[in-house]
Design a protein around this motif. Sequence first.
Motif, PDB file in Angstrom:
ATOM      1  N   HIS A  58       0.691  -1.251   0.224  1.00 49.58           N
ATOM      2  CA  HIS A  58       0.143  -0.156  -0.032  1.00 49.58           C
ATOM      3  C   HIS A  58       0.894   1.232   0.012  1.00 49.58           C
ATOM      4  CE1 HIS A  58      -3.294   2.940   0.945  1.00 49.58           C
ATOM      5  NE2 HIS A  58      -2.591   3.324   1.881  1.00 49.58           N
ATOM      6  N   ILE A  59       1.976   1.137   0.740  1.00 53.43           N
ATOM      7  CA  ILE A  59       2.593   2.551   1.030  1.00 53.43           C
ATOM      8  C   ILE A  59       3.598   2.959   0.031  1.00 53.43           C
ATOM      9  CG2 ILE A  59       2.228   2.645   3.614  1.00 53.43           C
ATOM     10  CD1 ILE A  59       5.239   2.123   3.992  1.00 53.43           C
ATOM     11  N   LEU A  60       4.190   1.479  -0.494  1.00 51.22           N
ATOM     12  CA  LEU A  60       5.077   1.934  -1.594  1.00 51.22           C
ATOM     13  C   LEU A  60       4.676   1.908  -3.213  1.00 51.22           C
ATOM     14  CD1 LEU A  60       8.245   1.716  -1.235  1.00 51.22           C
ATOM     15  CD2 LEU A  60       8.298  -0.793  -1.614  1.00 51.22           C
ATOM     16  N   LEU A  61       3.547   0.681  -3.185  1.00 51.55           N
ATOM     17  CA  LEU A  61       3.284   0.752  -4.599  1.00 51.55           C
ATOM     18  C   LEU A  61       1.907   1.718  -4.886  1.00 51.55           C
ATOM     19  CD1 LEU A  61       3.700  -3.052  -5.406  1.00 51.55           C
ATOM     20  CD2 LEU A  61       5.241  -1.162  -5.666  1.00 51.55           C
ATOM     21  N   GLU A  62       0.710   1.510  -3.929  1.00 51.39           N
ATOM     22  CA  GLU A  62      -0.555   2.168  -4.274  1.00 51.39           C
ATOM     23  C   GLU A  62      -0.299   3.598  -4.088  1.00 51.39           C
ATOM     24  OE1 GLU A  62      -3.730   0.461  -2.140  1.00 51.39           O
ATOM     25  OE2 GLU A  62      -2.799  -1.525  -2.340  1.00 51.39           O
ATOM     26  N   LYS A  63       0.461   4.096  -2.793  1.00 53.06           N
ATOM     27  CA  LYS A  63       0.294   5.499  -2.249  1.00 53.06           C
ATOM     28  C   LYS A  63       1.969   5.997  -2.768  1.00 53.06           C
ATOM     29  CE  LYS A  63      -3.540   6.401  -0.793  1.00 53.06           C
ATOM     30  NZ  LYS A  63      -4.434   7.679  -1.371  1.00 53.06           N
ATOM     31  N   GLN A  64       2.976   5.109  -2.698  1.00 57.47           N
ATOM     32  CA  GLN A  64       4.495   5.786  -2.922  1.00 57.47           C
ATOM     33  C   GLN A  64       4.918   6.765  -1.974  1.00 57.47           C
ATOM     34  OE1 GLN A  64       4.858   6.668  -7.134  1.00 57.47           O
ATOM     35  NE2 GLN A  64       3.692   5.172  -7.938  1.00 57.47           N
ATOM     36  N   TYR A  65       4.398   6.600  -0.669  1.00 56.15           N
ATOM     37  CA  TYR A  65       4.710   7.617   0.307  1.00 56.15           C
ATOM     38  C   TYR A  65       6.222   7.772   0.631  1.00 56.15           C
ATOM     39  CZ  TYR A  65      -0.272   7.549   1.794  1.00 56.15           C
ATOM     40  OH  TYR A  65      -1.642   7.591   1.862  1.00 56.15           O
ATOM     41  N   LEU A  66       6.864   6.425   0.677  1.00 53.19           N
ATOM     42  CA  LEU A  66       8.011   6.751   1.125  1.00 53.19           C
ATOM     43  C   LEU A  66       8.935   7.444  -0.076  1.00 53.19           C
ATOM     44  CD1 LEU A  66       8.423   3.085   2.451  1.00 53.19           C
ATOM     45  CD2 LEU A  66       8.009   5.197   3.609  1.00 53.19           C
ATOM     46  N   GLN A  67       8.706   7.019  -1.377  1.00 52.25           N
ATOM     47  CA  GLN A  67       9.599   7.675  -2.499  1.00 52.25           C
ATOM     48  C   GLN A  67       9.120   9.230  -2.522  1.00 52.25           C
ATOM     49  OE1 GLN A  67       7.419   4.789  -2.405  1.00 52.25           O
ATOM     50  NE2 GLN A  67       7.713   3.760  -4.764  1.00 52.25           N
ATOM     51  N   LYS A  68       7.825   9.378  -2.242  1.00 50.87           N
ATOM     52  CA  LYS A  68       7.484  10.623  -2.515  1.00 50.87           C
ATOM     53  C   LYS A  68       8.089  11.429  -1.286  1.00 50.87           C
ATOM     54  CE  LYS A  68       3.087  10.230  -4.212  1.00 50.87           C
ATOM     55  NZ  LYS A  68       1.485  10.202  -4.336  1.00 50.87           N
ATOM     56  N   HIS A  69       8.238  11.017   0.076  1.00 56.78           N
ATOM     57  CA  HIS A  69       8.923  11.827   1.129  1.00 56.78           C
ATOM     58  C   HIS A  69      10.291  12.155   0.687  1.00 56.78           C
ATOM     59  CE1 HIS A  69       8.503  13.580   4.872  1.00 56.78           C
ATOM     60  NE2 HIS A  69       9.661  13.285   5.160  1.00 56.78           N
TER      61      HIS A  69
END
Length: 486
Positions: A137-148
């Motif tokens: 969810h956080i890495l593929l769907e939302k890409q939160y870590l990359q975005k941060h």
Amino acid sequence: MDEDTPQFIAQEGIMDRSIVPEPVYDANPDLIELYYGAWQSAYTHIFTCKGAPVETYMNEGIRINRIWIWDTCFMVMFCRYAAKHFPGIQSLDNFYRVIHDGESMVLKVHHPDNPPLFAWTEMEYLKHTGNLERIRHILLEKQYLQKHFDFINSLIPDQPLDYGQSAVKAQYVPGKGYRWAGCPSGMDNTPRGRDDYQSIYWVDLAAQQGLSALYISRLAEVIGETGLAATWQKKYEEVKALVNSRFWSEADQMYFDRYIDENLGFCKVLTPASAWPLLAEMCSPEQAAALAEVYADPDKLGCGPVASVAADDPAFDERGGYWRGGVWMPVVYMSVKALEKNGYPALADFISEQMVTKILRTYCDFAPPTYWECYNPIDNMPSTNKSGKFSRPDFCGWTALGPISLFIENLLCVRDVNALTKTIRWEPRSGKRNGIRNLMLGEAKVSLIADPERHVATVESDSAFTLQLHHKTYAVQPGKQEFALD
């Protein structure tokens, strides 16, 4: 109260001890009570806030209407031991959804450019829970870590952010490093830059960005996204090259901040910030040895047991002075994990025992009996703050990392818990009985009790797993088994 007014409700009552692992440590039973007391303090820092994307979260112990990124990441490191009862990882979603999804929130993010530790934190939590759906969810769907990662690299100092309580100071300068400041770095009144924070590029933010890239790559690998893993491994190598080319002083055998004025070279203020490259696996064996040496030296960082500035620095304050000598659990924990990673487990254990003992002695001998925000580097008492008064009490908060995480990992020596591989690495101590009951390995419940006098380790589990016991590996079956202790 008006329906639109935020409501901050703290958890009340006495925690049921059965919801957390049960330590066994006959060598010093006082540490058992210190452990449970830290969980109780953290229990009362479970807050519910109407108007937050995730309404139930961990409060740092500073303000009720604000949240801090690096405090929360470090709290997750002990919450993972009771993941079903303490909303550690869920607390990170309040940052993700506000910063990267644009959701509104009545809480303020105090420093949006706090140390970017999300990817490392997510990996350490994942190993305890095995929850791969969250990572997808956080890495593929939302890409939160990359975005941060990109967010930190795109910041403009003093730009207004609606959700931010304080103006950001971080600025990426390609090929040079990162500008920053004391408070957003977390080291509020550090003497780095000799108090001119705008005069330096900060080694820790560069290393922390590298740490993020490294763990984004590893998380991608875990979920089978090899292309994504390769992309972020390449980014990591680029940041690693920047850190080693710009911030390593060959003459001093140490990482230091770098003056923006190239003619001035390195700003040689030694603090635990120099160890972030060690945690980020950027060091050669020789560089790691140099860092281990300053942690073993009581005139350097080995004062207190990890002083926030070297004890022989002119800015060092024997009272603590907040980040001018005070001993802080986040950098103690980071330093211990960095030393472990790089082949110095005995030094890591020594620092851990010193730290947990300092917390215990201060709890017992200094009134009121509580867990402090930071500790005096010389005596068993709290550190002074920036105003010369004692720092904040009831700070679990990240101080719980000592009585909980360091106690489990470096005194009870449960070295690694990995639900992904269904493996526990345990190196029980000699001497008196020690171990832990009701330790969670994903959904499995495990108990590990060593009785050195009988030369026996008793292991009980409701599920099969692999036990690495000292230098031997055992296939543990459901039920109760005994293994010889060499």
